[in-house]
Design an enzyme around this catalytic site. Structure first.
Site, PDB file in Angstrom:
ATOM      1  N   ASP A 135       6.161   3.542   3.615  1.00 44.48           N
ATOM      2  CA  ASP A 135       5.894   4.875   3.067  1.00 44.48           C
ATOM      3  C   ASP A 135       6.039   5.982   4.112  1.00 44.48           C
ATOM      4  OD1 ASP A 135       5.398   3.612   0.695  1.00 44.48           O
ATOM      5  OD2 ASP A 135       3.213   3.718   0.836  1.00 44.48           O
ATOM      6  N   ASP A 154       7.786   4.599  -8.363  1.00 49.24           N
ATOM      7  CA  ASP A 154       9.036   4.988  -7.703  1.00 49.24           C
ATOM      8  C   ASP A 154      10.074   3.883  -7.818  1.00 49.24           C
ATOM      9  OD1 ASP A 154       8.134   7.473  -6.846  1.00 49.24           O
ATOM     10  OD2 ASP A 154       7.169   6.591  -5.100  1.00 49.24           O
ATOM     11  N   ARG A 198       3.012   2.614 -10.891  1.00 49.55           N
ATOM     12  CA  ARG A 198       3.009   1.257 -10.369  1.00 49.55           C
ATOM     13  C   ARG A 198       1.623   0.623 -10.513  1.00 49.55           C
ATOM     14  NH1 ARG A 198       6.382  -2.833  -9.566  1.00 49.55           N
ATOM     15  NH2 ARG A 198       5.628  -4.234  -7.977  1.00 49.55           N
ATOM     16  N   LYS A 251      -4.101   7.892  -2.214  1.00 51.48           N
ATOM     17  CA  LYS A 251      -3.632   7.507  -3.551  1.00 51.48           C
ATOM     18  C   LYS A 251      -3.684   5.998  -3.722  1.00 51.48           C
ATOM     19  CE  LYS A 251       1.013   7.195  -4.236  1.00 51.48           C
ATOM     20  NZ  LYS A 251       1.393   5.844  -4.697  1.00 51.48           N
ATOM     21  N   ASN A 252      -3.184   5.275  -2.714  1.00 49.02           N
ATOM     22  CA  ASN A 252      -3.034   3.829  -2.890  1.00 49.02           C
ATOM     23  C   ASN A 252      -4.342   3.073  -2.746  1.00 49.02           C
ATOM     24  OD1 ASN A 252      -0.433   4.272  -3.511  1.00 49.02           O
ATOM     25  ND2 ASN A 252       0.405   3.652  -1.521  1.00 49.02           N
TER      26      ASN A 252
HETATM   27  N1  EPU Z   1       7.336  -8.068  -4.197  1.00 41.97           N
HETATM   28  C1  EPU Z   1       7.885  -9.140  -4.851  1.00 41.97           C
HETATM   29  N2  EPU Z   1       7.134  -9.770  -5.804  1.00 41.97           N
HETATM   30  C2  EPU Z   1       5.885  -9.376  -6.121  1.00 41.97           C
HETATM   31  C3  EPU Z   1       5.327  -8.277  -5.446  1.00 41.97           C
HETATM   32  C4  EPU Z   1       6.079  -7.627  -4.489  1.00 41.97           C
HETATM   33  O1  EPU Z   1       9.020  -9.518  -4.595  1.00 41.97           O
HETATM   34  O2  EPU Z   1       5.270 -10.002  -6.987  1.00 41.97           O
HETATM   35  C5  EPU Z   1       8.126  -7.364  -3.177  1.00 41.97           C
HETATM   36  C6  EPU Z   1       8.450  -5.938  -3.628  1.00 41.97           C
HETATM   37  O3  EPU Z   1       9.603  -5.909  -4.439  1.00 41.97           O
HETATM   38  C7  EPU Z   1       8.648  -5.225  -2.320  1.00 41.97           C
HETATM   39  C8  EPU Z   1       7.651  -5.906  -1.400  1.00 41.97           C
HETATM   40  O4  EPU Z   1       7.340  -7.166  -2.018  1.00 41.97           O
HETATM   41  O5  EPU Z   1       9.940  -5.453  -1.847  1.00 41.97           O
HETATM   42  C9  EPU Z   1       6.374  -5.123  -1.176  1.00 41.97           C
HETATM   43  O6  EPU Z   1       5.722  -4.885  -2.402  1.00 41.97           O
HETATM   44  P1  EPU Z   1       4.137  -4.726  -2.505  1.00 41.97           P
HETATM   45  O7  EPU Z   1       3.683  -5.572  -3.643  1.00 41.97           O
HETATM   46  O8  EPU Z   1       3.521  -4.934  -1.180  1.00 41.97           O
HETATM   47  O9  EPU Z   1       4.011  -3.180  -2.886  1.00 41.97           O
HETATM   48  P2  EPU Z   1       3.312  -2.515  -4.127  1.00 41.97           P
HETATM   49  O10 EPU Z   1       1.954  -3.038  -4.294  1.00 41.97           O
HETATM   50  O11 EPU Z   1       4.222  -2.497  -5.292  1.00 41.97           O
HETATM   51  C10 EPU Z   1       2.267  -0.632  -2.659  1.00 41.97           C
HETATM   52  C11 EPU Z   1       2.261   0.863  -2.659  1.00 41.97           C
HETATM   53  C12 EPU Z   1       3.601   1.408  -2.223  1.00 41.97           C
HETATM   54  C13 EPU Z   1       3.956   0.852  -0.855  1.00 41.97           C
HETATM   55  C14 EPU Z   1       3.887  -0.688  -0.875  1.00 41.97           C
HETATM   56  C15 EPU Z   1       4.123  -1.311   0.475  1.00 41.97           C
HETATM   57  C16 EPU Z   1       0.705   1.368  -4.411  1.00 41.97           C
HETATM   58  C17 EPU Z   1       0.484   1.955  -5.752  1.00 41.97           C
HETATM   59  N3  EPU Z   1       1.956   1.344  -3.991  1.00 41.97           N
HETATM   60  O12 EPU Z   1       3.242  -1.018  -3.625  1.00 41.97           O
HETATM   61  O13 EPU Z   1       3.407   2.820  -2.100  1.00 41.97           O
HETATM   62  O14 EPU Z   1       5.240   1.283  -0.497  1.00 41.97           O
HETATM   63  O15 EPU Z   1       2.593  -1.107  -1.352  1.00 41.97           O
HETATM   64  O16 EPU Z   1       3.206  -0.835   1.400  1.00 41.97           O
HETATM   65  O17 EPU Z   1      -0.215   0.950  -3.731  1.00 41.97           O
HETATM   66  C18 EPU Z   1       3.923   5.103  -2.301  1.00 41.97           C
HETATM   67  O18 EPU Z   1       2.717   5.331  -2.176  1.00 41.97           O
HETATM   68  O19 EPU Z   1       4.782   6.024  -2.262  1.00 41.97           O
HETATM   69  C19 EPU Z   1       4.356   3.727  -2.504  1.00 41.97           C
HETATM   70  C20 EPU Z   1       5.545   3.407  -2.977  1.00 41.97           C
END
Ligand code: EPU
Length: 437
Positions: free
Chosen positions: A322, A132, A108, A31-32
Site C-alpha cells: 500500500d 480495488d 474488499r 481503514k484496514n
Molecule cells: N491471496 C490469495 N488467496 C487468498 C487471499 C489472498 O491468493 O485467499 C493473495 C492476493 O491475491 C494477494 C495476496 O495474497 O496477491 C495478498 O492478499 P491479502 O489477503 O493479504 O490482502 P487483503 O486482505 O485482500 C489487505 C488490505 C489491502 C492490502 C493487503 C496487503 C484490507 C481491506 N485490504 O487486503 O489494502 O494491500 O491486505 O497488505 O485490509 C488498501 O488499503 O488500499 C488495500 C488494498
C-alpha cells in the site's frame, strides 16, 4: 456509485506546486483495522464504541452492510481533542447472515463477515468481495482455512454460501500470510470448539489491533503480532461488547511523509506509530529523509533532493504494497534510478501512466518498475485509479510545476480522511472542486 453525503463522484482535487511544507498533521485510525473491528462486533451482543475512526467512505459502506445484517450503528463526531469520529454499534443478537450483494461487492472487507457469521450463526450468504482492482484477488485461502474447521462452501461467479453445524478448532497453515484470510479464520476460531492454530499468519499491526479488541471481548488468543496465532474457542455468550480505539493508519502517515519528502520542509506527523512503519522509515531514511521519532509521532524533514533506492513490497514487517505508489511518486523526482518490485499484486502498476502524464520516467518490466528520477514534474489532468495511487498522484501533483487536477476522487475518499484539509494545513496549495451540475 453513490457516495457519502458531503461527496460527489465528479469532484476533482486541484493542486498547485507547493512547498516547503510546515506544521502538524494528526493522523486518524486505519481503514484496514476499523473495517475488521466492525466485523468483529457481530461476534457478541451488546453496545460497542469504536474511537479514532477515520472519516472515510469505506466505513460508511461497511456500516451500511452491517446494518443490513442487523446491527444498529450510529456515527458521532469525536470530542474536542480527539481525531476522527466515534461509532456506536449495537448488536441485539438478531442477525440475518445474508448480506445484500449490492453492498458486499463494493468493498474488499465485506469478506470479513464470512468468519464471524459462520462462527456464530453457522451460515453466511454474501457476494464475492469488491475493492480495488489489482488483477485477481482470490479468497481460496479464506475458504480452505474455514473448511479445515468444518465449513462447507458453494461459490459461484456471484457469491459465496457457507454452512457449518459448528466449527471445530483446527491446524490452519497458510501458503502465504494473507491479511484477510488470517482475519477470517481468527474471527471464526474465537467461537469454534477447541483450539485453532494459524501458522504463517499475517502479522500486520491492524491484525494485532483486531486481536487486542477480541481479547478485550473475552476471546482467548496467544501469539499476537507473531506468525503463529493460537486461539482457544469460547462460547459467544461469554463474550462482551467493548470500547476500542482504532490503531493509527500507517499508510496515511506515510502519505504525509511522502508529501514533505517531495515538496521539502519539516512537518510533524502526530500519532504516527514509527514501530509499525519500521522498514518503510528505513527506506525513506535511505532516500535522505530525516526523522525525529517519539511516542506521540514522527517529525519528518526532507533533504534538498531525495536519493533513489530500490524497494520491494512484502508482507509485514516488510514494506507494504500500500506504500508503493507513494514510493514510486517519490522516486520519480529522486536523484538516480530506483527499482520497485511488487511481490503481492501483479496488477498494481496501473497508476504509472498517470505519473508519466506528469513527466515521470518509469518503465514497467513484469513486476518491477524502473524509475529514473527527473528534475521536474509538470502538472497535468489525471485520474485516481485506486485509493493509494490516488493519494500518490496528489502528492506528486504538489511537487509538479503548474496545476494538477486529479479526477475520480471517490477512490481517495474510500481510504483518506480529509487529505485536502490536512495537506492544506501544512501549507500545500490544494482544493476540492465540485463541477457545476
Ligand atoms: N491471496 C490469495 N488467496 C487468498 C487471499 C489472498 O491468493 O485467499 C493473495 C492476493 O491475491 C494477494 C495476496 O495474497 O496477491 C495478498 O492478499 P491479502 O489477503 O493479504 O490482502 P487483503 O486482505 O485482500 C489487505 C488490505 C489491502 C492490502 C493487503 C496487503 C484490507 C481491506 N485490504 O487486503 O489494502 O494491500 O491486505 O497488505 O485490509 C488498501 O488499503 O488500499 C488495500 C488494498
Amino acid at each position: 456509485m453513490s457516495i457519502g453525503s458531503n461527496q460527489r463522484e465528479g469532484d476533482v482535487i486541484v493542486v498547485a506546486q507547493s512547498g516547503p511544507l510546515a506544521g502538524e498533521v494528526v493522523v486518524p485510525g486505519a481503514k484496514n483495522s476499523v473495517l475488521k473491528l466492525l466485523a468483529a462486533t457481530l461476534l457478541a451482543d451488546g453496545r460497542y464504541t469504536l474511537t479514532n475512526v477515520p472519516v472515510i467512505e469505506d466505513v460508511v459502506i461497511m456500516a451500511d452492510l452491517l446494518r443490513a445484517v442487523g446491527l444498529e450503528i450510529t456515527f458521532s463526531p469525536a470530542p474536542v481533542g480527539e481525531t476522527g469520529q466515534h461509532l456506536s454499534i449495537y448488536n441485539s443478537g438478531a442477525i440475518t447472515p445474508v448480506a445484500p450483494f449490492e453492498l458486499a461487492d463494493r468493498i474488499r472487507s465485506s469478506v470479513n463477515l464470512v468468519g464471524p457469521l459462520l462462527g456464530r450463526f453457522g451460515q453466511v450468504d454474501i457476494a464475492l468481495p469488491g475493492g480495488d482492482d489489482f488483477g485477481g484477488r482470490p479468497i481460496d485461502m479464506h475458504l480452505r482455512g474455514l473448511e479445515a474447521m468444518g465449513a462447507e462452501f458453494e461459490t459461484s461467479s456471484e457469491g459465496i454460501v457457507g454452512r457449518c453445524a459448528h466449527l471445530v478448532g483446527a491446524e490452519v497453515v497458510f501458503d502465504f500470510p494473507s491479511v484477510g484470510a488470517t482475519e477470517n479464520v481468527l474471527m471464526a476460531a474465537v467461537v469454534a470448539d477447541g483450539v485453532t492454530t494459524i501458522r504463517n499468519a499475517a502479522r500486520e499491526p491492524e491484525i494485532a489491533d483486531l486481536c487486542n479488541m477480541l481479547r478485550k471481548m473475552g476471546c482467548r488468543i496467544d501469539g499476537i503480532g507473531t506468525a503463529t496465532l493460537t486461539i482457544t474457542g469460547v462460547v459467544p455468550s461469554s463474550l462482551q461488547a467493548v470500547t476500542h480505539e482504532v490503531v493509527t493508519d500507517r499508510v496515511q502517515s506515510a502519505t504525509y511523509i511522502a508529501a514533505v519528502g517531495m515538496c521539502g520542509g519539516t512537518i510533524r506527523v502526530a500519532r504516527a506509530n514509527a514501530q509499525h512503519m519500521g522498514m518503510m522509515l528505513t527506506r525513506f531514511t535511505d532516500m535522505g529523509m530525516i526523522f525525529d521519532i517519539d511516542d506521540e509521532g514522527i517529525t519528518a524533514t526532507a533533504p534538498d533532493r531525495l536519493t533513489s533506492v530500490d524497494v520491494s513490497t512484502l508482507p509485514y514487517p516488510g514494506v507494504a504494497t500500500d506504500y508503493k505508489p507513494l514510493v514510486v511518486a517519490m522516486l520519480s523526482m529522486a536523484n538516480g534510478v530506483g527499482i520497485v518490485t511488487e511481490n503481492l499484486y501483479p496488477g498494481r502498476f496501473r497508476y504509472v501512466d498517470e505519473l508519466r502524464a506528469l513527466g515521470a520516467n518509469i518503465e514497467i518490466d513484469g513486476h518491477h518498475a524502473v524509475v529514473r528520477g527527473v528534475e521536474h514534474l509538470t502538472g497535468a489532468t489525471v485520474v485516481a485509479p485506486d485509493i493509494r495511487a490516488g493519494a500518490a498522484l496528489v502528492v506528486a501533483g504538489l511537487a509538479a510545476s503548474g496545476i494538477t487536477e486529479i479526477g475520480d476522487v471517490f477512490h481517495i475518499d474510500r481510504g483518506y480522511d480529509d487529505i485536502v484539509g490536512r495537506l492544506s494545513a501544512l501549507g500545500a496549495s490544494i482544493s476540492r472542486v465540485r463541477p457545476e451540475s
